[in-house]
Design a protein around this motif. Structure first.
Motif, PDB file in Angstrom:
ATOM      1  N   ASN A   1      -3.314   3.644  -5.636  1.00 46.93           N
ATOM      2  CA  ASN A   1      -3.756   4.636  -4.655  1.00 46.93           C
ATOM      3  C   ASN A   1      -2.924   4.530  -3.382  1.00 46.93           C
ATOM      4  O   ASN A   1      -3.457   4.466  -2.286  1.00 46.93           O
ATOM      5  N   ASN A   2      -1.610   4.563  -3.530  1.00 48.19           N
ATOM      6  CA  ASN A   2      -0.743   4.372  -2.370  1.00 48.19           C
ATOM      7  C   ASN A   2      -0.771   5.587  -1.447  1.00 48.19           C
ATOM      8  O   ASN A   2      -1.320   6.632  -1.775  1.00 48.19           O
ATOM      9  N   PHE A   3      -0.173   5.431  -0.296  1.00 46.29           N
ATOM     10  CA  PHE A   3      -0.195   6.477   0.727  1.00 46.29           C
ATOM     11  C   PHE A   3       0.516   7.741   0.261  1.00 46.29           C
ATOM     12  O   PHE A   3       0.086   8.853   0.559  1.00 46.29           O
ATOM     13  N   ILE A   4       1.591   7.576  -0.479  1.00 49.45           N
ATOM     14  CA  ILE A   4       2.347   8.740  -0.960  1.00 49.45           C
ATOM     15  C   ILE A   4       1.487   9.559  -1.917  1.00 49.45           C
ATOM     16  O   ILE A   4       1.440  10.789  -1.832  1.00 49.45           O
ATOM     17  N   SER A   5       0.784   8.888  -2.807  1.00 55.75           N
ATOM     18  CA  SER A   5      -0.101   9.594  -3.736  1.00 55.75           C
ATOM     19  C   SER A   5      -1.256  10.258  -2.995  1.00 55.75           C
ATOM     20  O   SER A   5      -1.679  11.361  -3.363  1.00 55.75           O
ATOM     21  N   GLN A   6      -1.760   9.621  -1.969  1.00 56.20           N
ATOM     22  CA  GLN A   6      -2.866  10.199  -1.207  1.00 56.20           C
ATOM     23  C   GLN A   6      -2.442  11.494  -0.522  1.00 56.20           C
ATOM     24  O   GLN A   6      -3.202  12.461  -0.482  1.00 56.20           O
ATOM     25  N   VAL A   7      -1.222  11.527   0.002  1.00 59.30           N
ATOM     26  CA  VAL A   7      -0.718  12.754   0.630  1.00 59.30           C
ATOM     27  C   VAL A   7      -0.568  13.845  -0.422  1.00 59.30           C
ATOM     28  O   VAL A   7      -0.939  15.003  -0.211  1.00 59.30           O
ATOM     29  N   ARG A   8      -0.031  13.491  -1.588  1.00 65.20           N
ATOM     30  CA  ARG A   8       0.132  14.449  -2.672  1.00 65.20           C
ATOM     31  C   ARG A   8      -1.230  14.987  -3.134  1.00 65.20           C
ATOM     32  O   ARG A   8      -1.392  16.181  -3.350  1.00 65.20           O
ATOM     33  N   TYR A   9      -2.204  14.097  -3.277  1.00 67.40           N
ATOM     34  CA  TYR A   9      -3.547  14.520  -3.679  1.00 67.40           C
ATOM     35  C   TYR A   9      -4.196  15.408  -2.625  1.00 67.40           C
ATOM     36  O   TYR A   9      -4.926  16.341  -2.946  1.00 67.40           O
TER      37      TYR A   9
ATOM     38  N   LEU B   1       0.810  -1.216   0.000  1.00 66.01           N
ATOM     39  CA  LEU B   1       0.000   0.000   0.000  1.00 66.01           C
ATOM     40  C   LEU B   1       0.843   1.266   0.000  1.00 66.01           C
ATOM     41  O   LEU B   1       0.416   2.303  -0.501  1.00 66.01           O
ATOM     42  N   THR B   2       2.023   1.190   0.573  1.00 67.21           N
ATOM     43  CA  THR B   2       2.866   2.374   0.658  1.00 67.21           C
ATOM     44  C   THR B   2       3.531   2.697  -0.672  1.00 67.21           C
ATOM     45  O   THR B   2       3.631   3.859  -1.052  1.00 67.21           O
ATOM     46  N   PHE B   3       3.983   1.695  -1.408  1.00 71.67           N
ATOM     47  CA  PHE B   3       4.799   1.963  -2.583  1.00 71.67           C
ATOM     48  C   PHE B   3       4.196   1.524  -3.919  1.00 71.67           C
ATOM     49  O   PHE B   3       4.368   2.204  -4.920  1.00 71.67           O
TER      50      PHE B   3
END
Length: 102
Positions: free
Chosen positions: A30-38, A24-26
């Motif tokens: 819809n990984n966590f990094i993309s969610q923070v960016r969005y 889920l992170t990498f």
């Protein structure tokens, strides 16, 4: 060989959970990094939306004032479009940006 591996790494549930978190992170779409960016993009868009709403409100009040008050309409025409009456002269003073003394 299996005796040297710590007990928490032998737990299959823990290994599956760790693999799931890594996935889920990498690797997920819809990984966590993309969610923070969005989330950052969304906050920026919300700020822009509030700015444009305030600008629309300010412009609509100015437009309403121009449509209802003839004195403010005349003032706007004189300042913005340099309009004048028939019996007067308008002088435009332009300041140099390059005002260097040599």
């Amino acid at each position: 060989m299996w005796n040297k591996i710590p007990a928490f790494l032998k737990n299959k549930y823990l290994l599956v959970i760790l693999m799931f978190i890594v996935w889920l992170t990498f690797f997920d779409r819809n990984n966590f990094i993309s969610q923070v960016r969005y989330g950052r993009i969304l906050n920026k868009q919300r700020q822009q939306m509030e700015f444009y709403k305030s600008e629309i409100l300010k412009d609509s009040t100015a437009l309403n004032e121009l449509m209802t008050d003839s004195l403010s309409l005349e003032k706007f025409a004189r300042e913005k479009y340099l309009m004048k009456k028939n019996n007067e002269d308008v002088y435009l003073i332009v300041k140099d940006k390059d005002n260097k003394e040599n």
